[in-house]
Design a protein around this motif. Structure first.
Motif, short mmCIF file in Angstrom:
data_model
loop_
_atom_site.label_atom_id
_atom_site.label_comp_id
_atom_site.label_asym_id
_atom_site.label_seq_id
_atom_site.Cartn_x
_atom_site.Cartn_y
_atom_site.Cartn_z
N HIS A 77 0.85 -1.19 0.00
CA HIS A 77 0.00 0.00 0.00
C HIS A 77 0.89 1.24 0.00
O HIS A 77 1.90 1.30 0.70
CB HIS A 77 -0.91 0.02 1.23
N ASP A 80 1.11 7.80 2.07
CA ASP A 80 0.92 9.21 1.73
C ASP A 80 1.37 10.06 2.92
O ASP A 80 0.77 10.01 4.00
CB ASP A 80 -0.56 9.47 1.42
N ARG A 82 1.35 13.25 4.57
CA ARG A 82 0.51 14.45 4.47
C ARG A 82 0.78 15.42 5.62
O ARG A 82 0.96 15.01 6.76
CB ARG A 82 -0.98 14.05 4.49
N ASP A 96 0.11 8.28 6.24
CA ASP A 96 -1.18 7.65 5.98
C ASP A 96 -1.01 6.49 5.00
O ASP A 96 -0.67 6.70 3.84
CB ASP A 96 -2.14 8.70 5.40
N THR A 98 -2.47 4.28 2.62
CA THR A 98 -3.71 4.29 1.84
C THR A 98 -4.28 2.88 1.69
O THR A 98 -3.55 1.92 1.48
CB THR A 98 -3.46 4.89 0.45
N GLY A 99 -5.60 2.78 1.82
CA GLY A 99 -6.26 1.49 1.66
C GLY A 99 -6.25 0.63 2.90
O GLY A 99 -6.83 -0.46 2.89
#
Length: 425
Positions: A77, A80, A82, A96, A98-99
């Motif tokens: 995955h 991210d 941020r 983060d 993702t998924g």
């Protein structure tokens, strides 16, 4: 030394050394010389390559290098990175995945503002992201912050931490590494008095100078020996003309790096000699052990002058945290007001920067906490770096910290449930 010309001269020297390395590497690697093998040319090319890379890394912020993470579903995955809170002197960033379902354990890593970027905690982040939502303080290079942004001292730093904790909410678990430990303790106490509902669930302090006088080291001896006037005259400079923060008073990263390396000059000198020989023999690589370490170690950032000077004066010389006399924004912080945040300290048995005994002093200051909510650990054989990275952290310290977090999170939830039942009755 507090002149723009001095700052620019130091940058010119760094740039010149980088150019000399690039020149030596290019000339000694000229194709025609391959017809006449010469060990001296191979050595010159190797010296140039190592020198160029060394001085180039000093002005480059390292990349996090955390792009994917393999989850329990066996799939990679994307991660991210941020920015969730943006401020002039530092941001709060979130890794983060993702998924992936949001993890119940939320951790705030407080990175040091002590010359290196937050990426110094890259391996710490990687180890925690496995089963936690990880946030970290990402401090900015002071030379890139305009003078119009104002000052930034230990009180401002503490208020930044309080704001980050309030943003993440009372279910966050805070882990402070090294330099920010005393100020993170103060920020928690500040919230305990001003906004008790915003306090974190747990607080883990790793190798921080809560009481620098508890066990003397070379760092504390230097702080006691040098006067504030001497520090201001010899260490503080104005940012030069080529940067956004032109005119800002800073403790330059290059000076800090010189101080870091002088503490273990023989070891660093041998490391670079050995690397030059490895490069000349074709045994080195772009991501070998030497480059992985020094690409991070050599990447330094400027600190705001007021932050550096107030840290030395108030944390090390006057020991305001250790004496429970710290003042934030006109408010005297009482660490004894922490009554609902479990506190754990972690120290390294061989730590020569923050000696064992300096960090555990936090537990004595938490007079309002029951003993059941206090914990400490001294890692045998671990130095300063080892208590938040490497094998000692991965195999021993990390599991203990996560167990402490989970145990006290459950305890806090039970207390809330019991309180609600009492209120209903």
């Amino acid at each position: 030394m507090r002149y723009m010309a001095t700052y620019d001269l130091m940058e010119a020297m760094r740039n010149t050394n980088q150019w000399l390395g690039a020149t030596a590497r290019t000339m000694a690697s000229y194709p025609i010389f391959s017809a006449i093998p010469n060990p001296a040319l191979q050595w010159a090319a190797a010296w140039g390559e190592v020198t160029e890379r060394t001085f180039e890394r000093m002005v480059v912020k390292p990349d996090w290098g955390i792009r994917t993470f393999t989850c329990e579903d066996g799939k990679d995955h994307l991660v991210d990175i941020r920015t969730v809170v943006e401020k002039d002197f530092g941001d709060l960033i979130h890794f983060d995945v993702t998924g992936r379902e949001e993890q119940p354990r939320k951790i705030l890593l407080v990175a040091p503002m002590s010359g290196h970027y937050a990426t110094l905690l890259r391996s710490t982040v990687k180890s925690l992201i496995v089963n936690s939502e990880v946030y970290i303080t990402d401090w900015h290079n002071a030379r890139d912050i305009p003078v119009s942004a104002g000052k930034f001292d230990v009180e401002d730093y503490t208020l930044y931490l309080a704001d980050f904790m309030k943003f993440l909410g009372p279910d966050v678990h805070v882990i402070a590494v090294c330099q920010p430990a005393p100020l993170t303790l103060a920020a928690t106490a500040y919230l305990a008095e001003i906004e008790p509902e915003a306090q974190p669930c747990t607080l883990t302090l790793i190798g921080g100078p809560i009481n620098p006088d508890a066990v003397p080291t070379d760092v504390t001896d230097f702080g006691a020996r040098v006067t504030m006037g001497q520090l201001e005259e010899t260490m503080i400079q104005r940012v030069g003309f080529k940067f956004k923060g032109v005119g800002r008073m800073v403790y330059p990263g290059l000076l800090q790096l010189a101080s870091f390396m002088s503490m273990n000059a023989d070891r660093h000198g041998k490391a670079f000699q050995d690397q030059i020989m490895r490069v000349s023999r074709g045994e080195a690589s772009d991501h070998d052990a030497h480059n992985r370490f020094y690409d991070e170690y050599l990447a330094v950032m400027d600190m705001p002058a007021e932050f550096y000077l107030s840290t030395v004066e108030r944390i090390f010389k006057k020991c305001e945290i250790a004496k429970n006399e710290f003042v934030v924004n006109g408010h005297r912080v009482d660490i004894g007001k922490i009554t609902d945040v479990a506190v754990k300290t972690v120290e390294g048995d061989k730590d020569d920067i923050t000696a064992p005994g300096q960090c555990i002093a936090a537990l004595d200051l938490c007079t309002g906490l029951p003993d059941v909510m206090k914990a400490s650990h001294v890692e045998p054989g671990a130095g300063h770096y080892g208590i938040f990275a490497g094998k000692s952290w991965r195999n021993n310290i990390r599991p203990l910290v996560l167990d402490f977090i989970d145990a006290n999170c459950d305890r806090k939830n039970r207390r809330k449930t019991d309180s609600n039942i009492v209120n209903l009755n």
